[in-house]
Design an enzyme around this catalytic site. Sequence first.
Site: not given
Ligand code: ATP
Length: 615
Positions: A337, A340, A342, A344, A361, A453
């Site tokens: 994923g 903002n 970068g 994951v 991340k 969130d």
């Molecule tokens: P922001 O903090 O800018 O809102 P975000 O919500 O897009 O960022 P995250 O939700 O932390 O960021 O991660 C983005 C995506 O990465 C998630 O929607 C998920 O698909 C994948 N992801 C994040 N953490 C994990 C994890 N521990 N295991 C598997 N996939 C993950």
Amino acid sequence: MSIDPAVDLPFFYGSISRSDAEQNLKLAGMADGLFLLRQCLRSLGGYVLSVVWNLEFHHYTIEKQLNGTYCIPGGKPHCGPGELCEFYSKDADGLVCPLRKPCLRPAETPIKTGVFDKMRENMLREYVKQTWNLEGESMEQAIISQAPQLEKLIATTAHEKMSWYHWKINREEGERRLYSGAQPDGKFLVRDKEGAGSFALSVMYGKTVYHYQVIQDKSGKLSMPEGTKFDTIWQLVEYLKMKPDGLVTVLSEACINGKTTEKTPSLPATRRSGANGYTPPPRAAAFALSTTNASPKNRDILPMDCDGFNPYHNPNDIKKFNILREQLMMDEEIELGSGNFGCVKKGVLKTEAGQIDVAVKVLKSDNEKMVREEMMREAEIMHQLSNPFIVRMLGLCHSESLMLVMEMAAAGPLNKYLSTKKDSVSVENIVNLMHQVSMGMKYLEEKNFVHRDLAARNVLLVNPQFAKISDFGLSKALGADNNYYKARTAGKWPLKWYAPECINFHKFSSKSDVWSYGITMWEAFSYGGKPYKKMKGNEVTRYIESGGRLESPPACPERMYTLMKECWTHSLEERPDFKKVEESMRSYHYSICGKAKLDGATAADEPTKQTERRK
Ligand code: ATP
């Protein structure tokens, strides 16, 4: 720990005998329609309603059905024992008379716990300890989140742990074992009945061994010929210790099978996960592995089967805060994923005991001070949390870029998962997952953190049965004497998930997370639907203020929609906290799965309303 749905009824006595019930009714005056409720000894989750009419006692069995409802065989189904009694207080509907006057349990008399309640509780603990090597808080979390599934597993396999169970031996070997050593009346063993798929009971009486076949009816209930039927062999044995039910004598001491009482060796410290985060239980977990239906091949994977449930068998090994770059292998190809900050990426963390799949991340550019600080704050929050239903941070790696290393939740965000699996994911499955989310949120509430969130996109699945809360980018730790966080300015906020006080006064608390939990529930029960689809954020705010709320998703059970609406209570004071929300989720989760299936499969056997009269 398992909540008996009758526990709050003032006329519920628990596991008292028929004669004790009659004694209580006598003492209360024998008025027509006087009634009390007690636990049914022979069916898991069932009750007996004892009623007085014309100076006679009438005892009605209440069965728990496949779909979690309760009914007197032949009568109408009701969602709980309380609702059932209320119904019969208005309409006799086949009973001798309507229920008129509850025979109240005296204040000094506690609800009597049944022999099976105590055994079940102990067994559950022993089972979880031996099968998954869990103790303390993680054992509690496993039991609370999976009690119905565990009870079902144990109900069908628990006898294998009993010292009186001798597996597959023939009648002669059974006799040899009973005749060796002391030969008191009632000494007994249970063995598999050759070729019959049921059990045989061998009992010593007057220095002679008697053999009985345990009858299994077509729905799987077990009994002595013409005797009382039970869901499991260990219940039947416990009953036969109290009543002979056709045997030459009651059962007394077990003829001990040395094998079953052997201590199982402890499990290795860490385990390597396979696909879907599932780790095959180690061989030492003989309790679960010794039977076919306890093997994960033949049952749904439980959260405890995965590494992510409790990775800290050896805390020093995995819970490392600073991770060296050479310990981390990154799969540059696979991006899980992005946001903002970068992206994951999928990775593997090397530890002394083995390797574990991780999500990493990666900060896109170290030059962006603000983003870097945000990520450090997120890491700081995550570092303080450890719960099976929250994505754990395993550490930070400072290398070519700043990297936050987390547990892997391979099946991805809940909303995406559900929108692609509309036809195959059951409502029970969603209830199980949302109960886990409520357990994770209750933990956050207890630790005084606000998430800010919570949404289905931030609930990640390890596998279809195991959910974890993620994304602590907006989260805050509350001070010891503060129960809310006040944001100075509004940011890029997920308004549709926010409670009115967040939007109006920038105030965030666990109660505002409860509002978001309600929206997350709505997303889950609408299989990944988008809340307030056609509205803009500010239109939603006006809609909420004028009393509008999301409508129930089509597949949503009534009790779940009622809970959602409670989460969307405008007044902060009147809105439930996560302690309450988790309780509601737990009681609904328990009421619809596991035990319900066991009982329901047998209830069909008794289609007619039964009553027995006694003077
Ligand atoms: P922001 O903090 O800018 O809102 P975000 O919500 O897009 O960022 P995250 O939700 O932390 O960021 O991660 C983005 C995506 O990465 C998630 O929607 C998920 O698909 C994948 N992801 C994040 N953490 C994990 C994890 N521990 N295991 C598997 N996939 C993950």
